[in-house]
Design a protein around this motif. Structure first.
Motif, short mmCIF file in Angstrom:
data_model
loop_
_atom_site.label_atom_id
_atom_site.label_comp_id
_atom_site.label_asym_id
_atom_site.label_seq_id
_atom_site.Cartn_x
_atom_site.Cartn_y
_atom_site.Cartn_z
N CYS A 202 7.46 -3.16 -1.98
CA CYS A 202 7.41 -2.44 -0.33
C CYS A 202 8.92 -1.80 -0.40
N GLU B 53 10.20 0.46 -2.63
CA GLU B 53 8.84 1.50 -1.67
C GLU B 53 9.80 2.29 -0.50
N CYS B 54 10.30 1.69 -0.27
CA CYS B 54 11.14 2.18 0.96
C CYS B 54 12.46 3.16 0.83
N LEU C 237 14.25 -2.55 4.03
CA LEU C 237 13.23 -3.82 4.19
C LEU C 237 13.95 -4.31 2.84
N CYS D 17 14.11 3.38 9.98
CA CYS D 17 12.86 3.31 9.88
C CYS D 17 12.11 4.99 10.15
N CYS E 213 5.64 1.87 2.37
CA CYS E 213 5.15 0.33 2.26
C CYS E 213 3.99 -0.25 2.83
N CYS F 105 1.71 -1.59 -0.54
CA CYS F 105 1.41 -3.22 -0.49
C CYS F 105 -0.38 -3.16 -0.84
#
Length: 278
Positions: free
Chosen positions: A177, A180-181, A186, A203, A209, A213
């Motif tokens: 995650c 990927e953000c 994160l 965000c 994320c 996941c």
């Protein structure tokens, strides 16, 4: 109601607004864009124009130039004692007289009232060649963005729900995650993912994320990370075009909403015979 500003200057405001419904926050946004009045050129008298632009195109460009606006000095033409004829209380007059070869900029527009000068001096209007010239007179009046975009006082005005990211105990800190953000919100802390301190407002609620996941978990029915929103809390950003300070935009929009609310209460009282509760 609570307001918490992270940035507040003449041109930009960023703040957290809580204690409101999304309906009210959206009405506040729409009011700032469409109901707060500013000056903009409405009428153009063109005496000479042999440039490459047609008269209509030149007038349109002039109308979109942001003008400094003192709302204490100008009134709407419909409310003016001159009955819309155009006086110093409701109309700002500008002259433009240039000859080529040159690029004509907004600074070439000479205001009768220096307080209503163009916000930016270097807005290009048209390029004129040798033996070309433009002579005109323009008149600016107060208007609202709901009638035409040239009267909108904002360049950017929007909000998003305040994000909240919750981690399940089954998070094993794989770091998928985090990678990927797209906003680097994160990080891995200990054996679990966590939100980087001070980054939660970055965000965008894209939920990438969450997807990565669950896509990489063979036995889970739900992701170990959940992106949620706080129901009555929003992040607001307002950017002025410079015609009026952003503080005045916020205050004037709130007054416009209050006025409409009071008018609605008065109408309901008249209909119901004065039995509407506060």
């Amino acid at each position: 109601m609570q307001l918490s500003f992270s940035r507040f200057d003449d041109d930009v405001a960023r703040f957290i607004i809580s204690g409101f419904s999304s309906a009210f926050v959206n009405s506040y946004r729409r009011t700032m864009i469409g109901e707060v009045p500013t000056l903009a050129i409405e009428d153009v008298l063109i005496y000479d124009n042999n440039s490459a632009l047609f008269d209509e195109m030149l007038a349109h460009r002039l109308g979109l130039i942001p003008l400094r606006t003192d709302l204490d000095e100008y009134v709407f033409t419909k409310d003016c004692s001159c009955n819309g004829e155009g006086c110093s209380a409701c109309t700002s007059v500008y002259t433009l007289s240039v000859e080529g070869p040159k690029v004509v900029y907004s600074r070439d527009l000479i205001p009768q009232d220096p307080r209503a000068a163009p916000v930016e001096e270097n807005v290009p209007l048209v390029k004129i060649e040798k033996d070309q010239k433009i002579v005109l007179e323009a008149r600016a009046v107060l208007g609202r963005g709901i009638d035409h975009a040239k009267w909108q006082p904002t360049l950017a005005c929007g909000y998003k729900s305040y994000p909240r990211i919750v981690f399940d105990s089954k998070c094993d800190g794989c770091g998928m995650c985090v990678d990927e953000c797209p906003r680097n919100v994160l990080e891995i802390k200990g054996n679990s993912a966590a939100v980087v301190e001070g980054k939660i407002e970055d965000c965008t609620l894209c939920k990438l994320c969450e997807r990565i996941c669950i896509a990489n978990a063979d036995t889970w029915d739900s992701p170990a990370i959940s992106v949620q929103t706080v129901d009555d809390t929003f992040i607001f950003v307002v950017e002025s075009d410079g015609s009026i300070p952003v503080r005045q935009i916020l205050e004037r929009a709130a007054k416009e909403i209050q006025t409409k609310s009071d008018n609605l209460v008065d109408v309901l009282c008249d209909i119901s015979g004065g039995n509407v509760n506060d």
